[in-house]
Design a protein around this motif. Structure first.
Motif, PDB file in Angstrom:
ATOM      1  N   GLY A  47     -19.904  13.481  56.582  1.00  0.00           N
ATOM      2  CA  GLY A  47     -20.821  14.526  56.140  1.00  0.00           C
ATOM      3  C   GLY A  47     -21.873  14.869  57.187  1.00  0.00           C
ATOM      4  N   PRO A  48     -22.693  15.861  56.876  1.00  0.00           N
ATOM      5  CA  PRO A  48     -23.711  16.298  57.834  1.00  0.00           C
ATOM      6  C   PRO A  48     -24.870  15.312  57.946  1.00  0.00           C
ATOM      7  CG  PRO A  48     -23.937  17.489  55.777  1.00  0.00           C
ATOM      8  CD  PRO A  48     -22.691  16.657  55.653  1.00  0.00           C
ATOM      9  N   VAL A  49     -25.594  15.414  59.048  1.00  0.00           N
ATOM     10  CA  VAL A  49     -26.755  14.561  59.263  1.00  0.00           C
ATOM     11  C   VAL A  49     -27.996  15.114  58.555  1.00  0.00           C
ATOM     12  CG1 VAL A  49     -25.890  13.655  61.448  1.00  0.00           C
ATOM     13  CG2 VAL A  49     -27.388  15.665  61.464  1.00  0.00           C
ATOM     14  N   TRP A  50     -28.053  16.422  58.365  1.00  0.00           N
ATOM     15  CA  TRP A  50     -29.237  17.055  57.778  1.00  0.00           C
ATOM     16  C   TRP A  50     -29.405  16.677  56.318  1.00  0.00           C
ATOM     17  CZ3 TRP A  50     -26.461  19.589  61.550  1.00  0.00           C
ATOM     18  CH2 TRP A  50     -27.197  19.924  62.685  1.00  0.00           C
ATOM     19  N   GLY A  51     -30.629  16.300  55.980  1.00  0.00           N
ATOM     20  CA  GLY A  51     -30.958  16.007  54.586  1.00  0.00           C
ATOM     21  C   GLY A  51     -30.413  14.686  54.085  1.00  0.00           C
ATOM     22  N   PHE A  52     -29.917  13.836  54.980  1.00  0.00           N
ATOM     23  CA  PHE A  52     -29.340  12.561  54.554  1.00  0.00           C
ATOM     24  C   PHE A  52     -30.331  11.444  54.815  1.00  0.00           C
ATOM     25  CE2 PHE A  52     -27.013   8.637  55.347  1.00  0.00           C
ATOM     26  CZ  PHE A  52     -26.310   8.528  54.158  1.00  0.00           C
ATOM     27  N   GLY A  53     -30.794  10.836  53.761  1.00  0.00           N
ATOM     28  CA  GLY A  53     -31.677   9.676  53.882  1.00  0.00           C
ATOM     29  C   GLY A  53     -32.967   9.980  54.609  1.00  0.00           C
ATOM     30  N   LYS A  54     -33.562   8.914  55.122  1.00  0.00           N
ATOM     31  CA  LYS A  54     -34.845   9.015  55.810  1.00  0.00           C
ATOM     32  C   LYS A  54     -34.658   8.603  57.270  1.00  0.00           C
ATOM     33  CE  LYS A  54     -39.436   6.993  55.308  1.00  0.00           C
ATOM     34  NZ  LYS A  54     -40.482   7.707  55.546  1.00  0.00           N
ATOM     35  N   ALA A  55     -35.336   9.312  58.159  1.00  0.00           N
ATOM     36  CA  ALA A  55     -35.241   9.002  59.585  1.00  0.00           C
ATOM     37  C   ALA A  55     -35.610   7.545  59.850  1.00  0.00           C
ATOM     38  CB  ALA A  55     -36.158   9.926  60.380  1.00  0.00           C
ATOM     39  N   ASP A  56     -34.913   6.953  60.809  1.00  0.00           N
ATOM     40  CA  ASP A  56     -35.160   5.577  61.245  1.00  0.00           C
ATOM     41  C   ASP A  56     -35.599   5.659  62.711  1.00  0.00           C
ATOM     42  OD1 ASP A  56     -35.183   2.849  61.697  1.00  0.00           O
ATOM     43  OD2 ASP A  56     -33.006   2.624  61.615  1.00  0.00           O
ATOM     44  N   PRO A  57     -36.917   5.769  62.964  1.00  0.00           N
ATOM     45  CA  PRO A  57     -37.394   5.954  64.336  1.00  0.00           C
ATOM     46  C   PRO A  57     -37.000   4.804  65.256  1.00  0.00           C
ATOM     47  CG  PRO A  57     -39.154   6.356  62.760  1.00  0.00           C
ATOM     48  CD  PRO A  57     -38.006   5.759  61.995  1.00  0.00           C
ATOM     49  N   TYR A  58     -36.820   5.134  66.527  1.00  0.00           N
ATOM     50  CA  TYR A  58     -36.513   4.122  67.530  1.00  0.00           C
ATOM     51  C   TYR A  58     -37.720   3.214  67.740  1.00  0.00           C
ATOM     52  CZ  TYR A  58     -32.439   6.794  69.190  1.00  0.00           C
ATOM     53  OH  TYR A  58     -31.239   7.445  69.293  1.00  0.00           O
ATOM     54  N   PRO A  59     -37.524   1.908  67.807  1.00  0.00           N
ATOM     55  CA  PRO A  59     -38.602   1.044  68.294  1.00  0.00           C
ATOM     56  C   PRO A  59     -38.889   1.449  69.743  1.00  0.00           C
ATOM     57  CG  PRO A  59     -36.836  -0.264  67.317  1.00  0.00           C
ATOM     58  CD  PRO A  59     -36.329   1.137  67.439  1.00  0.00           C
ATOM     59  N   PRO A  60     -40.129   1.338  70.202  1.00  0.00           N
ATOM     60  CA  PRO A  60     -40.474   1.820  71.552  1.00  0.00           C
ATOM     61  C   PRO A  60     -39.574   1.303  72.673  1.00  0.00           C
ATOM     62  CG  PRO A  60     -42.462   1.249  70.348  1.00  0.00           C
ATOM     63  CD  PRO A  60     -41.303   0.832  69.486  1.00  0.00           C
ATOM     64  N   GLU A  61     -39.255   0.017  72.666  1.00  0.00           N
ATOM     65  CA  GLU A  61     -38.437  -0.527  73.752  1.00  0.00           C
ATOM     66  C   GLU A  61     -37.000   0.006  73.697  1.00  0.00           C
ATOM     67  OE1 GLU A  61     -38.378  -3.107  70.201  1.00  0.00           O
ATOM     68  OE2 GLU A  61     -40.052  -2.409  71.422  1.00  0.00           O
ATOM     69  N   GLU A  62     -36.469   0.209  72.516  1.00  0.00           N
ATOM     70  CA  GLU A  62     -35.118   0.775  72.379  1.00  0.00           C
ATOM     71  C   GLU A  62     -35.109   2.232  72.822  1.00  0.00           C
ATOM     72  OE1 GLU A  62     -31.783   1.652  68.927  1.00  0.00           O
ATOM     73  OE2 GLU A  62     -33.273   0.094  68.549  1.00  0.00           O
ATOM     74  N   ALA A  63     -36.142   2.972  72.442  1.00  0.00           N
ATOM     75  CA  ALA A  63     -36.248   4.376  72.855  1.00  0.00           C
ATOM     76  C   ALA A  63     -36.300   4.477  74.375  1.00  0.00           C
ATOM     77  CB  ALA A  63     -37.487   5.024  72.235  1.00  0.00           C
ATOM     78  N   GLU A  64     -37.113   3.656  75.019  1.00  0.00           N
ATOM     79  CA  GLU A  64     -37.238   3.712  76.476  1.00  0.00           C
ATOM     80  C   GLU A  64     -35.909   3.407  77.160  1.00  0.00           C
ATOM     81  OE1 GLU A  64     -39.551   4.983  78.459  1.00  0.00           O
ATOM     82  OE2 GLU A  64     -40.481   5.560  76.566  1.00  0.00           O
ATOM     83  N   GLY A  65     -35.173   2.423  76.658  1.00  0.00           N
ATOM     84  CA  GLY A  65     -33.876   2.097  77.234  1.00  0.00           C
ATOM     85  C   GLY A  65     -32.882   3.236  77.082  1.00  0.00           C
ATOM     86  N   PHE A  66     -32.842   3.835  75.887  1.00  0.00           N
ATOM     87  CA  PHE A  66     -31.912   4.935  75.638  1.00  0.00           C
ATOM     88  C   PHE A  66     -32.313   6.164  76.453  1.00  0.00           C
ATOM     89  CE2 PHE A  66     -29.919   8.074  72.502  1.00  0.00           C
ATOM     90  CZ  PHE A  66     -28.658   7.930  73.066  1.00  0.00           C
ATOM     91  N   LEU A  67     -33.611   6.445  76.533  1.00  0.00           N
ATOM     92  CA  LEU A  67     -34.082   7.569  77.342  1.00  0.00           C
ATOM     93  C   LEU A  67     -33.690   7.386  78.807  1.00  0.00           C
ATOM     94  CD1 LEU A  67     -37.596   8.090  75.758  1.00  0.00           C
ATOM     95  CD2 LEU A  67     -35.732   9.763  75.753  1.00  0.00           C
ATOM     96  N   ALA A  68     -33.820   6.177  79.318  1.00  0.00           N
ATOM     97  CA  ALA A  68     -33.430   5.908  80.709  1.00  0.00           C
ATOM     98  C   ALA A  68     -31.942   6.149  80.904  1.00  0.00           C
ATOM     99  CB  ALA A  68     -33.806   4.475  81.093  1.00  0.00           C
TER     100      ALA A  68
END
Length: 137
Positions: free
Chosen positions: A107-128
């Motif tokens: 199914g689609p991602v829109w309107g499904f559940g609640k966002a699960d934000p990246y922990p800062p260290e995980e976000a930085e690794g993925f951004l890199a």
């Protein structure tokens, strides 16, 4: 002529990745799906047909670049690309990596559940990783 400014809602829901030729590349801050957003840096643009033919071509080129890199980076089964703009009228293109068995698959991602934000260290690794895969050195 007014200057380009990112929509406040996009700014709140995303993390800046970098600038491409036309687009501001952003990461949706929801770790349930690897999800990038391309925002053409053009003021007042709400629809694809509001872009010049050259900008339309550039947007598709950049979307293709991002989609290929994201699919390879996260080993996605499918890449979903869409421009809805019902909640945020500023033209922006979603590039979402999907895998069989991910939340709400198929199914689609829109309107499904609640966002699960990246922990800062995980976000930085993925951004890199994204920057290495997509942005010129």
């Amino acid at each position: 002529m007014r200057a380009f400014e990112i929509d406040p809602r996009l700014d709140k829901d995303t993390v800046a990745v970098g600038k491409l030729g036309l687009c501001d590349l952003r990461l949706m801050n929801d770790r349930r799906w690897p999800w990038l957003i391309l925002v053409p840096q053009r003021a007042g643009v709400t629809e694809l047909h509001d872009l010049s033919p050259l900008d339309q071509t550039m947007l598709i080129f950049e979307a293709d670049l991002v989609a290929k890199a994201l699919k390879s980076l996260v080993k996605a089964d499918k890449i979903n690309v869409g421009a809805l703009g019902n909640m945020v009228p500023m033209l922006h293109l979603h590039v979402i990596a999907r895998r069989a068995g991910d939340p709400n698959w198929p199914g689609p991602v829109w309107g499904f559940g609640k966002a699960d934000p990246y922990p800062p260290e995980e976000a930085e690794g993925f951004l890199a990783d994204i920057r290495r895969a997509i942005l010129p050195a």
